[in-house]
Motif scaffolding. Sequence first.
Motif, PDB file in Angstrom:
ATOM      1  N   THR A  10       0.869  -1.181   0.000  1.00 22.41           N
ATOM      2  CA  THR A  10       0.000   0.000   0.000  1.00 22.41           C
ATOM      3  C   THR A  10       0.905   1.230   0.000  1.00 22.41           C
ATOM      4  OG1 THR A  10      -0.107   0.304   2.399  1.00 22.41           O
ATOM      5  CG2 THR A  10      -1.628  -1.320   1.428  1.00 22.41           C
ATOM      6  N   PRO A  11       0.375   2.434  -0.008  1.00 23.75           N
ATOM      7  CA  PRO A  11       1.247   3.611   0.087  1.00 23.75           C
ATOM      8  C   PRO A  11       2.079   3.672   1.366  1.00 23.75           C
ATOM      9  CG  PRO A  11      -0.891   4.256  -0.757  1.00 23.75           C
ATOM     10  CD  PRO A  11      -1.023   2.824  -0.323  1.00 23.75           C
ATOM     11  N   ALA A  12       1.769   2.836   2.341  1.00 21.84           N
ATOM     12  CA  ALA A  12       2.524   2.820   3.593  1.00 21.84           C
ATOM     13  C   ALA A  12       3.818   2.030   3.442  1.00 21.84           C
ATOM     14  CB  ALA A  12       1.686   2.211   4.707  1.00 21.84           C
ATOM     15  N   VAL A  13       4.906   2.626   3.912  1.00 19.98           N
ATOM     16  CA  VAL A  13       6.159   1.900   4.102  1.00 19.98           C
ATOM     17  C   VAL A  13       6.207   1.566   5.582  1.00 19.98           C
ATOM     18  CG1 VAL A  13       8.666   1.982   3.925  1.00 19.98           C
ATOM     19  CG2 VAL A  13       7.251   3.212   2.258  1.00 19.98           C
ATOM     20  N   THR A  14       6.180   0.274   5.907  1.00 18.72           N
ATOM     21  CA  THR A  14       5.974  -0.100   7.311  1.00 18.72           C
ATOM     22  C   THR A  14       6.820  -1.294   7.701  1.00 18.72           C
ATOM     23  OG1 THR A  14       4.277  -0.739   8.938  1.00 18.72           O
ATOM     24  CG2 THR A  14       3.914  -1.439   6.658  1.00 18.72           C
ATOM     25  N   ALA A  15       7.413  -1.225   8.897  1.00 11.53           N
ATOM     26  CA  ALA A  15       8.242  -2.307   9.436  1.00 11.53           C
ATOM     27  C   ALA A  15       8.032  -2.372  10.939  1.00 11.53           C
ATOM     28  CB  ALA A  15       9.723  -2.073   9.123  1.00 11.53           C
ATOM     29  N   HIS A  35       9.083   3.706  -1.568  1.00  8.77           N
ATOM     30  CA  HIS A  35       9.213   2.409  -0.905  1.00  8.77           C
ATOM     31  C   HIS A  35      10.670   1.941  -0.860  1.00  8.77           C
ATOM     32  CE1 HIS A  35       4.858   2.113  -2.093  1.00  8.77           C
ATOM     33  NE2 HIS A  35       4.795   1.692  -0.850  1.00  8.77           N
ATOM     34  N   GLY A  36      11.330   1.970  -2.030  1.00  7.86           N
ATOM     35  CA  GLY A  36      12.701   1.480  -2.099  1.00  7.86           C
ATOM     36  C   GLY A  36      13.670   2.305  -1.276  1.00  7.86           C
ATOM     37  N   GLU A  37      13.418   3.591  -1.183  1.00  4.17           N
ATOM     38  CA  GLU A  37      14.300   4.485  -0.445  1.00  4.17           C
ATOM     39  C   GLU A  37      14.124   4.359   1.063  1.00  4.17           C
ATOM     40  OE1 GLU A  37      14.921   9.345   0.031  1.00  4.17           O
ATOM     41  OE2 GLU A  37      13.821   8.521  -1.684  1.00  4.17           O
ATOM     42  N   LEU A  38      12.901   4.103   1.511  1.00  5.05           N
ATOM     43  CA  LEU A  38      12.592   4.159   2.936  1.00  5.05           C
ATOM     44  C   LEU A  38      12.651   2.824   3.663  1.00  5.05           C
ATOM     45  CD1 LEU A  38       9.522   6.591   2.810  1.00  5.05           C
ATOM     46  CD2 LEU A  38      11.827   7.133   3.621  1.00  5.05           C
ATOM     47  N   LEU A  39      12.477   1.700   2.953  1.00  2.00           N
ATOM     48  CA  LEU A  39      12.259   0.443   3.659  1.00  2.00           C
ATOM     49  C   LEU A  39      13.470  -0.023   4.461  1.00  2.00           C
ATOM     50  CD1 LEU A  39      10.381  -1.817   4.394  1.00  2.00           C
ATOM     51  CD2 LEU A  39      11.087  -3.027   2.317  1.00  2.00           C
ATOM     52  N   GLY A  75       9.068  -4.771  -1.007  1.00  6.07           N
ATOM     53  CA  GLY A  75       8.973  -5.489   0.258  1.00  6.07           C
ATOM     54  C   GLY A  75       9.278  -6.963   0.126  1.00  6.07           C
ATOM     55  N   LEU A  76       8.787  -7.591  -0.928  1.00  7.67           N
ATOM     56  CA  LEU A  76       9.012  -9.020  -1.120  1.00  7.67           C
ATOM     57  C   LEU A  76      10.484  -9.329  -1.378  1.00  7.67           C
ATOM     58  CD1 LEU A  76       5.826  -9.772  -3.186  1.00  7.67           C
ATOM     59  CD2 LEU A  76       6.428 -10.868  -1.029  1.00  7.67           C
ATOM     60  N   ALA A  77      11.135  -8.519  -2.193  1.00  5.16           N
ATOM     61  CA  ALA A  77      12.558  -8.742  -2.465  1.00  5.16           C
ATOM     62  C   ALA A  77      13.390  -8.552  -1.202  1.00  5.16           C
ATOM     63  CB  ALA A  77      13.034  -7.785  -3.562  1.00  5.16           C
ATOM     64  N   THR A  78      13.032  -7.541  -0.411  1.00  4.31           N
ATOM     65  CA  THR A  78      13.762  -7.290   0.830  1.00  4.31           C
ATOM     66  C   THR A  78      13.569  -8.433   1.815  1.00  4.31           C
ATOM     67  OG1 THR A  78      13.522  -4.904   0.542  1.00  4.31           O
ATOM     68  CG2 THR A  78      14.036  -5.691   2.759  1.00  4.31           C
ATOM     69  N   ALA A  79      12.336  -8.887   1.966  1.00  3.71           N
ATOM     70  CA  ALA A  79      12.055  -9.991   2.894  1.00  3.71           C
ATOM     71  C   ALA A  79      12.777 -11.262   2.474  1.00  3.71           C
ATOM     72  CB  ALA A  79      10.551 -10.236   2.967  1.00  3.71           C
ATOM     73  N   SER A  80      12.725 -11.585   1.204  1.00  5.24           N
ATOM     74  CA  SER A  80      13.379 -12.806   0.716  1.00  5.24           C
ATOM     75  C   SER A  80      14.891 -12.725   0.890  1.00  5.24           C
ATOM     76  CB  SER A  80      13.025 -13.033  -0.763  1.00  5.24           C
ATOM     77  OG  SER A  80      11.648 -13.281  -0.911  1.00  5.24           O
ATOM     78  N   SER A  81      15.464 -11.553   0.645  1.00  6.52           N
ATOM     79  CA  SER A  81      16.907 -11.381   0.808  1.00  6.52           C
ATOM     80  C   SER A  81      17.323 -11.532   2.264  1.00  6.52           C
ATOM     81  CB  SER A  81      17.334 -10.011   0.281  1.00  6.52           C
ATOM     82  OG  SER A  81      17.077  -9.894  -1.094  1.00  6.52           O
ATOM     83  N   LEU A  82      16.558 -10.926   3.163  1.00  6.12           N
ATOM     84  CA  LEU A  82      16.877 -11.039   4.590  1.00  6.12           C
ATOM     85  C   LEU A  82      16.731 -12.480   5.064  1.00  6.12           C
ATOM     86  CD1 LEU A  82      15.123  -7.833   5.962  1.00  6.12           C
ATOM     87  CD2 LEU A  82      17.579  -8.296   5.981  1.00  6.12           C
ATOM     88  N   GLY A  83      15.668 -13.146   4.617  1.00  9.91           N
ATOM     89  CA  GLY A  83      15.476 -14.531   5.017  1.00  9.91           C
ATOM     90  C   GLY A  83      16.611 -15.414   4.563  1.00  9.91           C
ATOM     91  N   ALA A  84      17.060 -15.226   3.315  1.00  7.96           N
ATOM     92  CA  ALA A  84      18.157 -16.033   2.780  1.00  7.96           C
ATOM     93  C   ALA A  84      19.468 -15.727   3.497  1.00  7.96           C
ATOM     94  CB  ALA A  84      18.294 -15.786   1.281  1.00  7.96           C
TER      95      ALA A  84
END
Length: 221
Positions: A10-15, A35-39, A75-84
């Motif tokens: 959504t328009p929200a960048v959230t963690a 999104h890419g800048e803030l996450l 978000g999905l790319a970031t999550a997958s990268s962190l998980g790996a």
Amino acid sequence: MLLLALDTATPAVTAALHDGERVLASFDQIDARRHGELLLPAVDRVFTEAGRDRGELTGVVVGVGPGPYTGLRVGLATASSLGAALGVPVHGLCTLDGIAWASGLDEPFVVATDARRKEVYWATYADARTRTDGPAVDRSSELPSEVAALTAVGAGAVQYGADFPRLRADLPQHQSAAALAALAAERLAAGTGDGFLPPLPLYLRRPDAKVPAGYKVVTPG
């Protein structure tokens, strides 16, 4: 348990970080273009505020949409990268489920987010924990009458309020990673794994960008 939850559907960048009992730290900013800048700075911030280390993570939770193509994949790319990188599982959850959880409602309702093109992404719920239909994408004016008549939450419902006569504009409109983390923690504590999805995007429709038709090849054959 230490879960990192994030969502950019959504328009929200959230963690947020959750220890299985409570939210330790969270970050939310509404900015559909960054999104890419803030996450990643948001992820760093919640670890710093909570005083925890990435090596303590037991899992990553990510909203899989539905949402626009560009924002969702951040978000999905970031999550997958962190998980790996950390060797921890990545649990996908429907983004609309997080908004439903945050609503706290114990009656049938619909969550609707903005899908652009005068459409909404929507899903119906029996209560804050239980999705009964969707997710789907439609023009708000063309929703089934029984859906439009439900109590409605979410930014899409607010934007097209004329089509949602039982709008609850006082309830959360955008995704919150804190809510997503709390929902995931409850499901993980139950030990069943029910309700989790693969960390893959729920686009529901093709991207706006298309390969031009009938273009002329100018390079030598």
